[in-house]
Scaffold this motif. Structure first.
Motif, PDB file in Angstrom:
ATOM      1  N   GLU A 188      -0.116 -35.399  15.632  1.00  0.00           N
ATOM      2  CA  GLU A 188      -1.446 -35.008  15.187  1.00  0.00           C
ATOM      3  C   GLU A 188      -2.398 -34.704  16.345  1.00  0.00           C
ATOM      4  O   GLU A 188      -3.563 -34.396  16.113  1.00  0.00           O
ATOM      5  CB  GLU A 188      -2.076 -36.059  14.254  1.00  0.00           C
ATOM      6  CG  GLU A 188      -1.377 -36.204  12.924  1.00  0.00           C
ATOM      7  CD  GLU A 188      -1.379 -34.922  12.091  1.00  0.00           C
ATOM      8  OE1 GLU A 188      -2.429 -34.261  12.023  1.00  0.00           O
ATOM      9  OE2 GLU A 188      -0.323 -34.594  11.518  1.00  0.00           O
ATOM     10  N   LYS A 201     -11.277 -30.185  15.367  1.00  0.00           N
ATOM     11  CA  LYS A 201     -12.501 -30.319  16.169  1.00  0.00           C
ATOM     12  C   LYS A 201     -13.040 -28.952  16.561  1.00  0.00           C
ATOM     13  O   LYS A 201     -14.262 -28.730  16.552  1.00  0.00           O
ATOM     14  CB  LYS A 201     -12.241 -31.174  17.414  1.00  0.00           C
ATOM     15  CG  LYS A 201     -12.038 -32.648  17.120  1.00  0.00           C
ATOM     16  CD  LYS A 201     -11.972 -33.502  18.377  1.00  0.00           C
ATOM     17  CE  LYS A 201     -10.741 -33.250  19.196  1.00  0.00           C
ATOM     18  NZ  LYS A 201     -10.566 -34.247  20.290  1.00  0.00           N
ATOM     19  N   ILE A 241      -6.253 -39.131  10.887  1.00  0.00           N
ATOM     20  CA  ILE A 241      -6.800 -37.780  10.895  1.00  0.00           C
ATOM     21  C   ILE A 241      -7.316 -37.394   9.514  1.00  0.00           C
ATOM     22  O   ILE A 241      -8.318 -36.676   9.380  1.00  0.00           O
ATOM     23  CB  ILE A 241      -5.738 -36.776  11.395  1.00  0.00           C
ATOM     24  CG1 ILE A 241      -5.385 -37.065  12.848  1.00  0.00           C
ATOM     25  CG2 ILE A 241      -6.222 -35.339  11.249  1.00  0.00           C
ATOM     26  CD1 ILE A 241      -6.551 -36.998  13.809  1.00  0.00           C
ATOM     27  N   ASP A 255      -5.615 -32.458  15.471  1.00  0.00           N
ATOM     28  CA  ASP A 255      -6.923 -33.025  15.781  1.00  0.00           C
ATOM     29  C   ASP A 255      -7.739 -32.039  16.610  1.00  0.00           C
ATOM     30  O   ASP A 255      -8.933 -31.821  16.349  1.00  0.00           O
ATOM     31  CB  ASP A 255      -6.743 -34.346  16.536  1.00  0.00           C
ATOM     32  CG  ASP A 255      -8.053 -34.936  17.029  1.00  0.00           C
ATOM     33  OD1 ASP A 255      -8.825 -35.451  16.193  1.00  0.00           O
ATOM     34  OD2 ASP A 255      -8.317 -34.880  18.252  1.00  0.00           O
ATOM     35  N   ARG A 307     -10.735 -38.738   9.372  1.00  0.00           N
ATOM     36  CA  ARG A 307     -11.667 -38.024  10.253  1.00  0.00           C
ATOM     37  C   ARG A 307     -12.057 -36.659   9.700  1.00  0.00           C
ATOM     38  O   ARG A 307     -13.203 -36.223   9.839  1.00  0.00           O
ATOM     39  CB  ARG A 307     -11.029 -37.806  11.631  1.00  0.00           C
ATOM     40  CG  ARG A 307     -10.939 -39.012  12.510  1.00  0.00           C
ATOM     41  CD  ARG A 307     -10.339 -38.611  13.861  1.00  0.00           C
ATOM     42  NE  ARG A 307     -10.146 -39.758  14.737  1.00  0.00           N
ATOM     43  CZ  ARG A 307      -9.561 -39.690  15.927  1.00  0.00           C
ATOM     44  NH1 ARG A 307      -9.121 -38.525  16.381  1.00  0.00           N
ATOM     45  NH2 ARG A 307      -9.420 -40.769  16.668  1.00  0.00           N
ATOM     46  N   ASN A 354      -1.113 -41.794  12.504  1.00  0.00           N
ATOM     47  CA  ASN A 354      -2.067 -40.760  12.893  1.00  0.00           C
ATOM     48  C   ASN A 354      -2.432 -39.828  11.746  1.00  0.00           C
ATOM     49  O   ASN A 354      -3.558 -39.331  11.691  1.00  0.00           O
ATOM     50  CB  ASN A 354      -1.508 -39.957  14.072  1.00  0.00           C
ATOM     51  CG  ASN A 354      -1.445 -40.792  15.341  1.00  0.00           C
ATOM     52  OD1 ASN A 354      -1.991 -41.883  15.403  1.00  0.00           O
ATOM     53  ND2 ASN A 354      -0.773 -40.278  16.350  1.00  0.00           N
ATOM     54  N   ASP A 365      -7.226 -36.019  22.159  1.00  0.00           N
ATOM     55  CA  ASP A 365      -7.537 -37.423  21.904  1.00  0.00           C
ATOM     56  C   ASP A 365      -6.419 -38.322  22.432  1.00  0.00           C
ATOM     57  O   ASP A 365      -5.344 -38.413  21.841  1.00  0.00           O
ATOM     58  CB  ASP A 365      -7.732 -37.655  20.404  1.00  0.00           C
ATOM     59  CG  ASP A 365      -8.187 -39.073  20.080  1.00  0.00           C
ATOM     60  OD1 ASP A 365      -8.166 -39.936  20.982  1.00  0.00           O
ATOM     61  OD2 ASP A 365      -8.555 -39.319  18.924  1.00  0.00           O
TER      62      ASP A 365
END
Length: 284
Positions: A170, A178, A232, A174, A235, A228, A163
């Motif tokens: 992060e 994912k 995160i 991340d 998310r 971040n 990203d």
């Protein structure tokens, strides 16, 4: 362009290392693993061109490709550039390295041997990683740092890569979250060790007999860490229950043990405010 298998049937893989104001030390780190990759992409986030540092490595062949960004575009963008070049040239796996990471030759040989065996046993594994500290157990992991990973480029494509908006911090986690959401897994080999320096971390006595591990990052890094982590956490709530604890420990470290306390606290507050405003990318 297709890549032929080696005669010894080992998987051919590329490598990417991200540079920022490198020195000869970073070149020596590259030498520790260069012999194990088919192609290495050196993506440089420095303001200047550092191709001359690689003259010894690029003299005889085109195994090393230097990609100067001439600006700090962030770790995610740099890694993506290397991964995309590897995909264009037909590779299915890539070794992702920090500039301050290195392998002993015997450790790298063990890593590749373990990788070749385990990837046949479990095709869901998209990231294989060595040991970088004593707290990593053998087996499946929820998150790992980027450096030293053998990353499946098939999985990388499916999740959309790293990203860019995170810039730094992060970025690795991340990617891991994912991958997990896509039913991929991450695996650590505890018998394979990589030399890796994580910031200027120190262990301090705190509420005897306990100790507090403090990273001593600069104020700008504190900004990205806080911004971040909150992002995160939103998310991936099911993977980040421990982030509140991490942020509290970070705050304690700044207050009790770090220099430039007020400056760092201001940058942490700024990171939180930018998170609330969804202001991402490079700090402005």
């Amino acid at each position: 362009m297709s890549i032929e298998q080696n005669n010894d049937k080992s998987t051919p893989f590329a490598g990417v290392v991200v540079w920022y104001n490198p020195t000869e030390k970073e070149v020596e780190n590259i030498k520790s693993y260069l012999g194990f990759v088919k192609k290495l992409y050196v993506v440089d986030n420095s303001a200047g061109n550092n191709l001359s540092l690689l003259s010894e490595l690029t003299r005889d062949d085109d195994k090393v490709e230097y990609i100067p960004n001439l600006d700090n575009l962030g770790i995610a963008t740099a890694l993506n550039k290397g991964c995309e070049r590897a995909l264009e040239q037909g590779y299915n796996w890539i070794l992702t390295m920090d500039q301050d990471s290195s392998f002993d030759r015997a450790e790298m040989t063990k890593f590749i041997d373990a990788f070749e065996t385990k990837k046949l046993e479990d095709p869901t594994i998209a990231v294989f990683t060595p040991l970088t500290n004593e707290y990593q157990p053998e087996g499946y992991a929820s998150r790992v740092i980027t450096s030293g990973n053998l990353l499946s480029l098939t999985a990388y494509k499916q999740i959309g890569g790293f990203d860019d908006t995170l810039f730094i911090d992060e970025v690795d986690h991340d990617l891991c979250y994912k991958l997990t959401q896509r039913n991929y897994t991450i695996y650590t080999f505890s018998n394979v060790h990589m030399e890796h320096k994580i910031g200027d971390g120190k262990s301090h006595p705190f509420l005897y007999p306990r100790r507090l591990y403090v990273m001593h990052h600069g104020a700008i890094r504190k900004y990205y860490i806080i911004r971040n982590r909150f992002l995160i956490r939103d998310r991936f709530p099911s993977f980040t229950h421990d982030y509140a604890k991490f942020n509290f420990i970070l705050l304690l470290g700044v207050i009790f043990f770090e220099k430039q306390k007020l400056l760092k606290l201001r940058y942490m507050l700024r990171g939180y405010c930018d998170y609330k405003k969804n202001r991402l990318g490079r700090m402005r």
